[in-house]
Design an enzyme around this catalytic site. Structure first.
Site, PDB file in Angstrom:
ATOM      1  N   CYS A 191       0.545  -1.592  -0.036  1.00 53.71           N
ATOM      2  CA  CYS A 191       0.242   0.248  -0.067  1.00 53.71           C
ATOM      3  C   CYS A 191       1.073   1.201  -0.433  1.00 53.71           C
ATOM      4  O   CYS A 191       0.408   1.824  -0.070  1.00 53.71           O
ATOM      5  CB  CYS A 191      -0.897   0.350   1.094  1.00 53.71           C
ATOM      6  SG  CYS A 191      -2.248  -0.642   1.286  1.00 53.71           S
TER       7      CYS A 191
ATOM      8  N   HIS B  45      -3.489   7.366   1.646  1.00 53.53           N
ATOM      9  CA  HIS B  45      -3.663   6.462   1.372  1.00 53.53           C
ATOM     10  C   HIS B  45      -5.191   5.350   2.104  1.00 53.53           C
ATOM     11  O   HIS B  45      -5.254   5.551   3.381  1.00 53.53           O
ATOM     12  CB  HIS B  45      -2.779   5.171   2.091  1.00 53.53           C
ATOM     13  CG  HIS B  45      -3.281   3.785   2.252  1.00 53.53           C
ATOM     14  ND1 HIS B  45      -3.799   3.128   0.576  1.00 53.53           N
ATOM     15  CD2 HIS B  45      -2.930   2.285   2.874  1.00 53.53           C
ATOM     16  CE1 HIS B  45      -4.101   1.773   0.514  1.00 53.53           C
ATOM     17  NE2 HIS B  45      -3.532   1.726   1.651  1.00 53.53           N
TER      18      HIS B  45
ATOM     19  N   ASN C 122      -9.980  -0.358  -0.398  1.00 51.22           N
ATOM     20  CA  ASN C 122      -8.701  -0.213  -0.480  1.00 51.22           C
ATOM     21  C   ASN C 122      -8.423  -0.812  -1.860  1.00 51.22           C
ATOM     22  O   ASN C 122      -8.339  -1.796  -2.262  1.00 51.22           O
ATOM     23  CB  ASN C 122      -8.562  -0.974   0.843  1.00 51.22           C
ATOM     24  CG  ASN C 122      -6.474  -0.695   1.244  1.00 51.22           C
ATOM     25  OD1 ASN C 122      -5.922  -0.365  -0.167  1.00 51.22           O
ATOM     26  ND2 ASN C 122      -6.042  -1.165   2.316  1.00 51.22           N
TER      27      ASN C 122
HETATM   28  N1  ACO Z   1     -19.056  -8.730   8.385  1.00 49.21           N
HETATM   29  C1  ACO Z   1     -19.567  -9.115  10.011  1.00 49.21           C
HETATM   30  N2  ACO Z   1     -18.779  -9.077  10.662  1.00 49.21           N
HETATM   31  C2  ACO Z   1     -17.556  -9.604  10.921  1.00 49.21           C
HETATM   32  C3  ACO Z   1     -16.761  -8.919   9.451  1.00 49.21           C
HETATM   33  C4  ACO Z   1     -18.036  -8.633   8.771  1.00 49.21           C
HETATM   34  N3  ACO Z   1     -16.647  -8.416   7.003  1.00 49.21           N
HETATM   35  N4  ACO Z   1     -15.150  -8.877   9.540  1.00 49.21           N
HETATM   36  C5  ACO Z   1     -15.462  -9.037  10.895  1.00 49.21           C
HETATM   37  N5  ACO Z   1     -16.089  -8.825  11.418  1.00 49.21           N
HETATM   38  C6  ACO Z   1     -17.217 -10.446  12.725  1.00 49.21           C
HETATM   39  C7  ACO Z   1     -15.868 -11.168  13.179  1.00 49.21           C
HETATM   40  O1  ACO Z   1     -16.584 -12.041  12.923  1.00 49.21           O
HETATM   41  C8  ACO Z   1     -15.939 -10.572  14.844  1.00 49.21           C
HETATM   42  O2  ACO Z   1     -17.520 -11.598  15.163  1.00 49.21           O
HETATM   43  P1  ACO Z   1     -17.193 -12.006  16.547  1.00 49.21           P
HETATM   44  O3  ACO Z   1     -16.745 -11.213  17.745  1.00 49.21           O
HETATM   45  O4  ACO Z   1     -18.387 -12.820  16.925  1.00 49.21           O
HETATM   46  O5  ACO Z   1     -15.727 -13.424  16.738  1.00 49.21           O
HETATM   47  C9  ACO Z   1     -16.185  -9.088  14.822  1.00 49.21           C
HETATM   48  O6  ACO Z   1     -16.885  -8.475  13.506  1.00 49.21           O
HETATM   49  C10 ACO Z   1     -14.896  -7.962  15.335  1.00 49.21           C
HETATM   50  O7  ACO Z   1     -14.136  -8.314  14.278  1.00 49.21           O
HETATM   51  P2  ACO Z   1     -12.634  -7.674  14.478  1.00 49.21           P
HETATM   52  O8  ACO Z   1     -11.885  -8.366  13.360  1.00 49.21           O
HETATM   53  O9  ACO Z   1     -12.255  -7.858  16.006  1.00 49.21           O
HETATM   54  O10 ACO Z   1     -12.984  -6.261  14.045  1.00 49.21           O
HETATM   55  P3  ACO Z   1     -12.563  -4.837  13.922  1.00 49.21           P
HETATM   56  O11 ACO Z   1     -13.337  -4.261  14.581  1.00 49.21           O
HETATM   57  O12 ACO Z   1     -11.043  -5.007  14.249  1.00 49.21           O
HETATM   58  O13 ACO Z   1     -13.293  -4.320  12.467  1.00 49.21           O
HETATM   59  C11 ACO Z   1     -11.640  -4.280  10.594  1.00 49.21           C
HETATM   60  C12 ACO Z   1     -12.077  -5.005  11.337  1.00 49.21           C
HETATM   61  C13 ACO Z   1     -12.298  -3.362   9.446  1.00 49.21           C
HETATM   62  C14 ACO Z   1     -10.601  -4.930   9.171  1.00 49.21           C
HETATM   63  C15 ACO Z   1     -10.515  -3.412  11.241  1.00 49.21           C
HETATM   64  O14 ACO Z   1      -9.352  -3.864  12.071  1.00 49.21           O
HETATM   65  C16 ACO Z   1      -9.449  -2.522  10.664  1.00 49.21           C
HETATM   66  O15 ACO Z   1     -10.178  -1.695  10.172  1.00 49.21           O
HETATM   67  N6  ACO Z   1      -8.458  -2.487  11.010  1.00 49.21           N
HETATM   68  C17 ACO Z   1      -7.175  -2.147   9.696  1.00 49.21           C
HETATM   69  C18 ACO Z   1      -7.004  -3.017   9.030  1.00 49.21           C
HETATM   70  C19 ACO Z   1      -6.952  -2.175   7.405  1.00 49.21           C
HETATM   71  O16 ACO Z   1      -6.885  -1.509   6.619  1.00 49.21           O
HETATM   72  N7  ACO Z   1      -6.045  -3.014   6.677  1.00 49.21           N
HETATM   73  C20 ACO Z   1      -6.182  -2.134   5.271  1.00 49.21           C
HETATM   74  C21 ACO Z   1      -4.241  -3.211   4.187  1.00 49.21           C
HETATM   75  S1  ACO Z   1      -3.445  -1.913   5.820  1.00 49.21           S
HETATM   76  C22 ACO Z   1      -3.817  -0.787   5.182  1.00 49.21           C
HETATM   77  O17 ACO Z   1      -3.659  -0.281   4.080  1.00 49.21           O
HETATM   78  C23 ACO Z   1      -2.992   0.126   6.024  1.00 49.21           C
END
Ligand code: ACO
Length: 319
Positions: free
Chosen positions: A114, A246, A276
């Site tokens: 990225c 980004h 993204n």
């Molecule tokens: N739809 C519905 N539920 C979902 C989904 C989905 N698409 N994905 C995960 N869940 C559920 C999980 O199963 C979990 O359920 P549980 O509590 O019953 O186990 C719950 O949602 C929480 O999951 P987490 O992964 O802990 O959710 P979080 O609040 O951390 O959000 C996310 C996830 C959006 C990916 C977040 O961690 C984030 O934004 N991280 C940054 C990562 C990123 O942007 N990466 C891009 C590449 S790196 C970069 O470009 C900088």
């Protein structure tokens, strides 16, 4: 007067097919509410079998050349950032070169996921200022849909495909790239990676991510690198007209802006429409905001990105 790389023109390209959260929810156990609340994403573009990283990149370059009022034959350097090349080799940059009808120029890919566009911009800027070429196409282009695990709802809803390009020209004056900063820390390779590769599994592999940990590192690293690049350019955060970040996640954009006391109105946001797009996201956002009239000639821009590796970087640019 100082020799700088100026942004002479920008362009971008998206696949034809736009996929909404509601459409994804028909085949994946997710919902529009969950995706919008956690990420700000409402739709993404997904490439069909005729659309590849190199074809999207070529379309973006044609638009950037047109905006710059230049011919492809004027280009002496092509640097293309991607983690999803058409083939292991030749580079996607040489495919773009051939499609644009350029017989001879320097052309190569860079790979910093990225952060790829910031790495490509920095390399091209150095080469222009050292005299290796006098004009360059700098491209971020990706087809991340090809490396997503469509069974993993935690990652497949976050990404999209697209390309963005800028034409750089070496010119003496006050505008252009004022400062760039790059970083990498390979100790975090297990937090965001693809589980395949030519030299290991012999397959392309699928994207894997520990989202929460990536989020934590992203906000910290991005705020730090923005402070560094502003200091290098002798600027304060109040001087910034636009941050072109980004586009990973609306919450990362908000948290980073807050850390730097930047008003949200100064942050260009396209993640809602494009999701993204990895290396493509910064030039796509830049081109969008130039074409819709928000970014004007003379504005001070700060571009920033963070990605797998981890890698992160920023650039201060007088547009
Ligand atoms: N739809 C519905 N539920 C979902 C989904 C989905 N698409 N994905 C995960 N869940 C559920 C999980 O199963 C979990 O359920 P549980 O509590 O019953 O186990 C719950 O949602 C929480 O999951 P987490 O992964 O802990 O959710 P979080 O609040 O951390 O959000 C996310 C996830 C959006 C990916 C977040 O961690 C984030 O934004 N991280 C940054 C990562 C990123 O942007 N990466 C891009 C590449 S790196 C970069 O470009 C900088």
């Amino acid at each position: 007067m100082t020799l700088r790389s100026i942004i002479a023109g920008t362009g971008s390209a998206l696949p034809k097919r736009c996929v909404s959260n509601a459409e994804l929810a028909k085949t994946i156990d997710t919902s529009d509410e969950w995706i919008v609340e956690r990420t700000g994403i409402r739709s993404r573009y997904i490439a069909d079998s005729t659309e590849t990283t190199a074809t999207l990149a070529t379309d973006a370059c044609r638009r950037a050349l047109e905006a710059a009022g230049m011919d492809a034959a004027d280009i002496g350097l092509i640097v293309l950032a991607t983690a999803t090349p058409d083939q292991t080799f030749p580079s996607s940059a040489t495919k773009v070169q051939a499609s644009l009808g350029i017989d001879d120029c320097i052309a190569f890919d860079v790979h910093a996921v990225c952060t790829g566009f910031l790495y490509a911009l920095t390399v091209a800027d150095s080469m222009l200022r050292s005299g290796a070429a006098s004009s360059a196409l700098v491209i971020g282009a990706e087809t991340f849909s090809r490396i997503l695990d469509w069974e993993d709802r935690g990652t497949c809803v976050l990404f999209g495909d697209g390309a963005g390009a800028v034409v750089l020209k070496a010119e003496r004056g006050d505008r252009g790239i004022l400062a760039t900063r790059l970083h990498a820390d390979g100790r975090h390779g297990d937090l965001l990676y693809v589980d395949g590769g030519a030299s290991t599994t012999g397959t392309v592999g699928k994207l894997r991510m520990k989202g929460r940990e990536v989020f934590r590192h992203a906000v910290k690293n991005l705020a730090e690198v923005l402070r560094e690049v502003l200091a290098d350019a002798g600027l304060e955060s109040d001087d910034i007209d636009w941050v072109v970040p980004h586009q990973a996640n609306a919450r990362i954009l908000d948290a980073t802006a807050k850390k730097l006391n930047l008003p949200p109105e100064k942050v260009i946001v396209t993640v809602d429409r494009h999701a993204n797009t990895s290396a493509a996201s910064v030039p796509l956002a830049l081109d969008t905001a130039i074409r819709d009239g928000r970014i004007k000639r003379g504005d001070l821009l700060v571009l920033e990105a963070m990605g797998g590796g981890f890698t992160w970087g920023a650039a201060a640019v007088r547009y």
